[in-house]
Design a protein around this motif. Structure first.
Motif, PDB file in Angstrom:
ATOM      1  N   PRO A 187       0.766  -1.251   0.000  1.00 54.76           N
ATOM      2  CA  PRO A 187       0.000   0.000   0.000  1.00 54.76           C
ATOM      3  C   PRO A 187       0.802   1.309   0.000  1.00 54.76           C
ATOM      4  O   PRO A 187       0.197   2.369  -0.091  1.00 54.76           O
ATOM      5  N   GLN A 188       2.125   1.274   0.092  1.00 57.01           N
ATOM      6  CA  GLN A 188       2.848   2.551   0.100  1.00 57.01           C
ATOM      7  C   GLN A 188       3.907   2.593  -0.998  1.00 57.01           C
ATOM      8  O   GLN A 188       5.030   3.044  -0.765  1.00 57.01           O
ATOM      9  N   ASP A 234       0.791   1.630  10.564  1.00 55.56           N
ATOM     10  CA  ASP A 234      -0.494   1.084  10.133  1.00 55.56           C
ATOM     11  C   ASP A 234      -0.408  -0.438  10.073  1.00 55.56           C
ATOM     12  O   ASP A 234       0.633  -1.034  10.365  1.00 55.56           O
TER      13      ASP A 234
ATOM     14  N   ARG B   7      -7.812   7.442   0.550  1.00 58.47           N
ATOM     15  CA  ARG B   7      -7.215   6.592  -0.485  1.00 58.47           C
ATOM     16  C   ARG B   7      -7.548   5.142  -0.136  1.00 58.47           C
ATOM     17  O   ARG B   7      -7.357   4.712   1.000  1.00 58.47           O
ATOM     18  N   GLU B  11      -4.065  -4.306  -0.018  1.00 58.40           N
ATOM     19  CA  GLU B  11      -2.863  -4.732   0.714  1.00 58.40           C
ATOM     20  C   GLU B  11      -2.814  -6.251   0.535  1.00 58.40           C
ATOM     21  O   GLU B  11      -3.309  -7.015   1.350  1.00 58.40           O
ATOM     22  N   LEU B  17      -6.827  -1.491   2.309  1.00 61.22           N
ATOM     23  CA  LEU B  17      -6.451  -0.424   3.237  1.00 61.22           C
ATOM     24  C   LEU B  17      -7.222   0.844   2.899  1.00 61.22           C
ATOM     25  O   LEU B  17      -7.230   1.273   1.752  1.00 61.22           O
ATOM     26  N   ASP B  19      -6.978   4.609   3.712  1.00 62.92           N
ATOM     27  CA  ASP B  19      -5.961   5.506   4.255  1.00 62.92           C
ATOM     28  C   ASP B  19      -6.512   6.931   4.282  1.00 62.92           C
ATOM     29  O   ASP B  19      -6.838   7.498   3.239  1.00 62.92           O
ATOM     30  N   ASN B  22      -1.480  10.563   6.079  1.00 58.58           N
ATOM     31  CA  ASN B  22      -0.387  10.163   6.960  1.00 58.58           C
ATOM     32  C   ASN B  22      -0.257  11.147   8.136  1.00 58.58           C
ATOM     33  O   ASN B  22       0.704  11.890   8.237  1.00 58.58           O
ATOM     34  N   VAL B  32     -11.577   6.871  11.437  1.00 60.87           N
ATOM     35  CA  VAL B  32     -11.173   5.469  11.361  1.00 60.87           C
ATOM     36  C   VAL B  32     -12.099   4.624  12.237  1.00 60.87           C
ATOM     37  O   VAL B  32     -12.637   3.606  11.804  1.00 60.87           O
ATOM     38  N   SER B  55      -4.377   6.467  11.371  1.00 59.68           N
ATOM     39  CA  SER B  55      -5.085   7.200  10.331  1.00 59.68           C
ATOM     40  C   SER B  55      -5.507   6.278   9.187  1.00 59.68           C
ATOM     41  O   SER B  55      -5.686   6.713   8.069  1.00 59.68           O
ATOM     42  N   SER B  56      -5.622   4.992   9.482  1.00 61.97           N
ATOM     43  CA  SER B  56      -6.029   4.061   8.430  1.00 61.97           C
ATOM     44  C   SER B  56      -6.772   2.877   9.028  1.00 61.97           C
ATOM     45  O   SER B  56      -6.633   2.574  10.214  1.00 61.97           O
TER      46      SER B  56
END
Lengths: 341, 245
Positions: A187-188, A234, B7, B11, B17, B19, B22, B32, B55-56
């Motif tokens: 995911p990143q 996360d 977003r 995953e 995920l 999101d 960040n 969340v 934050s996710s």
């Protein structure tokens, strides 16, 4: 009905633990899933002895244990071939066999692969902790007293079912010194430069000996980031490819931390996880990109899903830990259940 | 605006995920928690587990029962509801009151904290115990709470050499974070006290004491009181204090 029996550990060797399908429903509490690293071999061994899905087995690593059966039972080995001997006579991996009370099953070094699963009809009957018999070594939870087996341990085995499940799906293990591992980006992925992403998919990495049930550290070219790989922590899954400050990828495995603060460039698809479970230090790995659409939206994938769908039960509520339902919620759930009845 | 920054991405082939950016921010963390709540209410086929973070939200699913595309659409349909709710805010806060014995043998880094902050031990304790900290997420260890909102006056860098073993219940400060070690573990936080309360106890009916989205406040106790509570905890007679505000 078969009588419940026990198994005595004569010598545990490198690392032998009790594992099942995994401990699910507690990631939000900081408790990882654990479970058999090679779910395919684990599943196959259980099917060979007629166990239900999810019964606990012994996961043997690199060099298998010596065990004495206190009682007779059907058993099976699956995964890496560890040159198993029953009272000195060779036993085939991948076939069920009968063990008489008092006989000693001895496993040796794995020729190819790393992990072997021993299933016994009735399953290893250690108490369940949070719904699972899997050993979580880091949290000293589950399995046999939350730890790897030691000489002198005596493991309880459950009573075998009178009518064993007769369904055995095929299993074809792959042991290779050069694995092609398929990943879904992210995911990143955006934390890395184009050159960095190119490095990851275009290079060959080598599994290092700094690898265990938590993760596998790889050696190879450094992956370039845009502004470092720190992120706000996360969720992590079995298969996440994390890139820490060093720029060298770490594949996170069954005992992974539930959350982490390094960017994840990709995630290994579930089909390829058993390959990682059987890899030994020195194994070469190359990564190939695959999209989620290719995995789930192609005609072939849809056909497989439809087939599964026919067998699938009706939707169930999320397996929600009871402690999460407080007061009136508990009451409501109870009432809702009654309505359904 | 809120929806545009969200977003959604895969995953792997068994998780999705969501999101929200960040950031460590109470407003975002509330979204969340709200999304997790809404998804639980929906009881979607194939959704196995939810893992909320700062934050996710990670949504784990069974690919034999559902697909990424189906779940992505479900989540997208819920997003407008989140920004509406965010305006209203949370009505009540659930606060866990955690007794903590500061300093002495149970908080051996308190003297070094005095040096680093220029504050007296009493001031550090007063500041640390004043705040009801929001539990942003759990992770790292079973029942380990990530708390937000540590006063900048008592923030202090981690130890240069982490300790190899920290006893369960230790209360520490590491950078801008404070928290409790739920089980014995290696760690680099500066230890300022200890609680006899078990944030994680596998033998308890509710093994994990606190949940993401709740609050936690430290209540200073003397060593005598600490020992008394410790005994109650061991005998299973301790009743944790939780209030709603």
């Amino acid at each position: 009905m078969n009588k419940a029996i026990e198994i005595e550990v004569l010598s545990p060797e490198v690392l032998t633990t009790v594992q099942d399908a995994g401990r699910f429903g507690y990631l939000a509490d900081g408790i990882t899933e654990s479970g058999a690293m090679d779910q395919e071999a684990y599943r196959f061994a259980n099917e060979l002895v007629g166990n239900r899905d999810g019964e606990a087995e012994l996961e043997c690593t690199m060099k298998g244990p010596a065990l004495r059966f206190l009682g007779s039972a059907t058993a099976a080995l699956a995964g890496a071939d560890m040159d198993a001997r029953l009272d000195g006579r060779p036993v085939k991996t991948g076939e069920a066999f009968w063990v008489e009370s008092g006989q000693v099953l001895e496993l040796h070094m794995a020729g190819k692969g790393l992990r072997t699963y021993l299933a016994v009809a009735g399953g290893i009957a250690v108490p369940k902790v949070l719904g699972s018999r899997s050993t979580n070594l880091k949290c000293r939870m589950g399995g046999f007293s939350g730890r790897a087996l030691l000489a002198g341990d005596v493991l309880p085995v459950g009573a075998a079912k009178e009518t064993p499940q007769g369904f055995v799906r095929p299993y074809h293990p792959v042991f290779s010194d050069h694995l092609v591992i398929h990943c879904i980006p992210g995911p990143q992925e955006e934390a890395f430069t184009e050159a960095g992403i190119e490095t990851f998919y275009g290079s060959t990495y080598t599994m290092t000996s700094e690898s265990d049930r938590m993760g596998m550290r790889l050696a190879g070219p450094v992956i370039e980031t845009r502004h470092g790989s720190d992120i706000i922590s996360d969720g992590i899954v079995f298969g996440s490819v994390q890139v820490p400050k060093s720029g060298l990828p770490i594949l996170l495995l069954a005992d992974h931390q539930t959350a982490g603060g390094y960017a994840k460039i990709a995630t290994v698809i579930s089909r390829d996880l058993p390959l990682l479970a059987q890899a030994v230090p020195g194994t070469k790995l190359t990564f190939e990109r695959v999209s989620i659409e290719e995995m789930q939206e192609t005609p072939k994938a849809q056909k497989a899903a439809e087939k599964q769908d026919r067998r699938a039960k009706k939707p169930e509520a999320l397996p929600r830990p009871l402690h999460e339902l407080r007061g009136w919620q508990r009451f409501r759930t109870f009432r809702e259940r009654r309505k359904k009845w | 605006m809120a929806e545009e920054t969200v977003r959604i991405c895969p995953e792997g082939d068994r998780a999705l995920l969501v999101d929200f950016g960040n950031v460590i921010e109470e407003k975002t963390n509330r979204k969340v928690a709200r999304l997790a709540g809404l998804l639980r209410e929906r009881t979607l086929s194939g959704v196995r587990e939810l893992m909320p973070a700062f934050s996710s939200l990670l949504v784990l699913y069974d690919p034999a029962l559902t697909t990424y595309r189906v779940l992505k659409e479900e989540v997208e349909a819920l997003l407008p509801k989140l920004s509406q709710d965010a305006k209203e805010g949370e009505k009540t806060r659930r606060i866990h009151h955690i007794p903590c014995c500061y300093g002495g043998a149970l908080g051996e880094d308190l003297p070094s904290m005095e040096e680093l902050t220029g504050l007296t031990a009493e001031e550090i304790i007063r500041i640390h115990a004043k705040e009801a900290y929001r539990i942003y997420m759990l992770g790292f260890l079973p029942g380990f709470v990530y708390l937000g909102g540590l006063d900048s006056r008592i923030q202090a860098p981690r130890l240069a050499t982490p300790r190899t073993k920290i006893p369960a219940g230790s209360v520490g400060i590491g950078g801008a974070q404070t928290g409790v070690y739920p089980i014995a573990s290696p760690g680099g936080w500066r230890l300022i006290g200890r609680t006899p309360v078990r944030l994680y106890d596998p033998d308890r009916k509710e093994p994990i004491l606190c949940r993401a989205g709740e609050y936690l406040r430290f209540e200073p106790v003397t060593e005598e009181e600490y020992r008394a509570i410790e005994k109650d905890v061991e005998q299973g007679t301790y009743r944790e204090e939780v209030t709603g505000e």
